[in-house]
Design a protein around this motif. Structure first.
Motif, PDB file in Angstrom:
ATOM      1  N   ARG A 123       0.807  -1.215   0.000  1.00  0.00           N
ATOM      2  CA  ARG A 123       0.000   0.000   0.000  1.00  0.00           C
ATOM      3  C   ARG A 123       0.841   1.268   0.000  1.00  0.00           C
ATOM      4  O   ARG A 123       0.353   2.330  -0.403  1.00  0.00           O
ATOM      5  N   ALA A 124       2.048   1.177   0.485  1.00  0.00           N
ATOM      6  CA  ALA A 124       2.879   2.388   0.513  1.00  0.00           C
ATOM      7  C   ALA A 124       3.551   2.650  -0.832  1.00  0.00           C
ATOM      8  O   ALA A 124       3.761   3.812  -1.211  1.00  0.00           O
ATOM      9  N   VAL A 128      -6.136  16.960  -7.774  1.00  0.00           N
ATOM     10  CA  VAL A 128      -5.063  16.056  -8.227  1.00  0.00           C
ATOM     11  C   VAL A 128      -4.394  15.301  -7.086  1.00  0.00           C
ATOM     12  O   VAL A 128      -3.921  14.189  -7.252  1.00  0.00           O
ATOM     13  N   VAL A 129      -4.359  15.947  -5.950  1.00  0.00           N
ATOM     14  CA  VAL A 129      -3.635  15.359  -4.823  1.00  0.00           C
ATOM     15  C   VAL A 129      -4.530  14.419  -4.017  1.00  0.00           C
ATOM     16  O   VAL A 129      -4.040  13.551  -3.295  1.00  0.00           O
ATOM     17  N   VAL A 138       1.669   4.899  -3.145  1.00  0.00           N
ATOM     18  CA  VAL A 138       1.701   6.275  -2.639  1.00  0.00           C
ATOM     19  C   VAL A 138       2.987   6.963  -3.066  1.00  0.00           C
ATOM     20  O   VAL A 138       2.971   8.086  -3.581  1.00  0.00           O
ATOM     21  N   ARG A 194       2.942   7.640  -6.818  1.00  0.00           N
ATOM     22  CA  ARG A 194       2.104   8.783  -7.192  1.00  0.00           C
ATOM     23  C   ARG A 194       2.736  10.093  -6.760  1.00  0.00           C
ATOM     24  O   ARG A 194       2.714  11.087  -7.502  1.00  0.00           O
ATOM     25  N   LEU A 195       3.281  10.103  -5.560  1.00  0.00           N
ATOM     26  CA  LEU A 195       3.923  11.314  -5.054  1.00  0.00           C
ATOM     27  C   LEU A 195       5.079  11.723  -5.964  1.00  0.00           C
ATOM     28  O   LEU A 195       5.226  12.900  -6.317  1.00  0.00           O
ATOM     29  N   GLY A 224      -6.139  11.844  -4.640  1.00  0.00           N
ATOM     30  CA  GLY A 224      -5.890  10.417  -4.808  1.00  0.00           C
ATOM     31  C   GLY A 224      -4.834   9.905  -3.840  1.00  0.00           C
ATOM     32  O   GLY A 224      -5.028   8.901  -3.146  1.00  0.00           O
ATOM     33  N   VAL A 225      -3.735  10.618  -3.769  1.00  0.00           N
ATOM     34  CA  VAL A 225      -2.647  10.203  -2.874  1.00  0.00           C
ATOM     35  C   VAL A 225      -3.102  10.259  -1.420  1.00  0.00           C
ATOM     36  O   VAL A 225      -2.816   9.360  -0.628  1.00  0.00           O
ATOM     37  N   GLY A 263      -6.215   5.446   3.555  1.00  0.00           N
ATOM     38  CA  GLY A 263      -6.566   4.038   3.447  1.00  0.00           C
ATOM     39  C   GLY A 263      -5.488   3.142   4.013  1.00  0.00           C
ATOM     40  O   GLY A 263      -5.762   2.161   4.706  1.00  0.00           O
ATOM     41  N   LEU A 264      -4.260   3.509   3.765  1.00  0.00           N
ATOM     42  CA  LEU A 264      -3.116   2.744   4.271  1.00  0.00           C
ATOM     43  C   LEU A 264      -3.110   2.700   5.792  1.00  0.00           C
ATOM     44  O   LEU A 264      -3.012   1.628   6.406  1.00  0.00           O
ATOM     45  N   LEU A 267       3.765  13.150  -9.151  1.00  0.00           N
ATOM     46  CA  LEU A 267       3.151  14.469  -8.937  1.00  0.00           C
ATOM     47  C   LEU A 267       4.206  15.568  -8.801  1.00  0.00           C
ATOM     48  O   LEU A 267       3.904  16.748  -8.967  1.00  0.00           O
ATOM     49  N   ASP A 302      -5.133   7.419  -0.577  1.00  0.00           N
ATOM     50  CA  ASP A 302      -4.260   6.247  -0.436  1.00  0.00           C
ATOM     51  C   ASP A 302      -3.624   6.196   0.947  1.00  0.00           C
ATOM     52  O   ASP A 302      -3.590   5.145   1.598  1.00  0.00           O
ATOM     53  N   VAL A 303      -3.115   7.327   1.383  1.00  0.00           N
ATOM     54  CA  VAL A 303      -2.452   7.384   2.686  1.00  0.00           C
ATOM     55  C   VAL A 303      -3.443   7.068   3.799  1.00  0.00           C
ATOM     56  O   VAL A 303      -3.166   6.246   4.686  1.00  0.00           O
ATOM     57  N   LEU A 324       4.362  18.462 -11.115  1.00  0.00           N
ATOM     58  CA  LEU A 324       3.212  19.364 -11.230  1.00  0.00           C
ATOM     59  C   LEU A 324       3.553  20.736 -10.644  1.00  0.00           C
ATOM     60  O   LEU A 324       4.119  20.812  -9.559  1.00  0.00           O
TER      61      LEU A 324
END
Lengths: 225, 225
Positions: free
Chosen positions: A191-192, B207-208, A195, A198-199, B210-211, B217-218, A202, B214-215, A205
């Motif tokens: 799960r990490a 945009v952020v 993350v 994606r980070l 999602g991350v 959820g983790l 990003l 995830d965090v 951006l």
DNA sequence: GTCTATAGTGCGATAGAC
DNA sequence: GTCTATCGCACTATAGAC
């Protein structure tokens, strides 16, 4: 792994005999319950001789440490051959570490206690650990270099070091992980990793650039001080 | 801080005498160089009696631990009264910890070694440390609650716990910080706080999101397992 | 330089009497 | 609750063998 002292073959043999005896006993009895007397007996040498080669009981852990490091490097290389995507490569390397370390989980905590001492050479941040640290960071350099990942230049430079730090975090989590077969640690990786992936993506951006620059600046500032 | 066992006044007196003797000696001699014999002598009791009240030398650290925790809670409350902005509040609380802990830095490493043992009750993740952990997390709940910060609902729930984790990271860094007066630790706070602030505010950006999910959820997944 | 054998120190922790 | 006596350990010291 500097080995500048050319030791005689006999000495080398004795040394490894002691280290291997220690490993066997640590594994079967645990660190705390293994006495230096027992290690010496198991290795067929005197207690004094064991101390001749290893300055303290702690120093015997280093051999263990190095073995895991080497195993992980090999496992990581094999795993990386199959993967292209950054997330897959990172996951493979982290899971490889969990796999390599798995048999040692039971007494890892006792080792960890010594490694946590800032004044101990076993500390991952110590000068003595620099070679191991660099070898480990090199793996993460490979993870990034061989991948499709595109990140900002400043971050790219710091990324292997940051990923090494991530792995230290995983080690910490794993040491405290009491779940059967360390399932939670594997869950953490699964799960990490997305993350982190994606980070990292990003990071290019425009809105996020500010934070990324802050982080890179922070790391740089700490390195200089 | 539960104190459900109603101890006799005499017992309580002996107990605190031992704890205070230990504190004095730890501070003047360091943890490792302070022997249980010396503590007992300083407290005017026998070694056996010291062990009657404290199961091990490690257990004597807990008193120290609790004192710092209490001092920090007080210092944090005072500091929070003056600040409104999230970044300022967070900085104030973290710097307050560094200030409270500063006199103890010299031997904190020796304590830390014991705290790092997963099987030790002193570990910040242990069941025995739950009260201290919750008290500390409550401070960070205050940091967020009294601020102007607006974040996504999921993150808002996890934020105090994550900030507690951040503080554990700071403690880790501080323990290893050999710079004069732990300047580097203060630098870390000064530079990390804006990063956290910006990250938290970015969390509402589409945009952020999602991350962030995830965090969250983790963290949730790990809590359940 | 490599190794043995043995005796000893100081420590954390414990047993068992009072 | 409190003591004294003792244990087992990491580690050291020493004196010497090859």
């Amino acid at each position: 792994m500097p080995d500048p002292a050319p030791r005689s073959p006999k000495a080398e043999q004795t040394r490894t005999a002691i280290a291997e005896a220690a490993m066997r006993l640590f594994r079967s009895e645990g660190y705390d319950r293994t006495t230096m007397r027992a290690i010496a007996r198991e290795a067929g040498v005197s207690v004094g001789n064991a101390y001749y080669y290893f300055g303290s009981k702690e120093h015997l852990i280093q051999a263990f440490y190095d073995a895991i490091q080497a195993d992980h490097a090999a496992a990581a290389e094999a795993a990386l051959a199959d993967e292209r995507a950054f997330a897959d490569r990172l996951r493979a390397v982290l899971l490889a570490w969990l796999e390599v370390a798995r048999p040692h989980h039971a007494f890892a905590g006792q080792f960890f206690r010594n490694a946590a001492d800032p004044s101990s050479p076993l500390s991952p941040f110590s000068a003595e650990s620099a070679p191991a640290r660099e070898a480990s960071t090199a793996i993460f350099e490979q993870v990034v270099a061989g991948s499709d990942l595109k990140v900002a230049a400043g971050l790219r430079r710091e990324l292997p070091g940051l990923l090494w730090l991530l792995q230290m975090g995983l080690v910490l989590f794993w040491v405290y992980d009491a779940s059967p077969d360390q399932q939670r640690s594997r869950l953490l990786v699964e799960r990490a990793v997305p993350v982190v992936d994606r980070l990292a993506r990003l990071s290019r951006l425009p809105v996020v650039r500010g934070v990324v620059d802050d982080v890179v600046g922070l790391v740089g500032a700490l390195r200089e001080t």
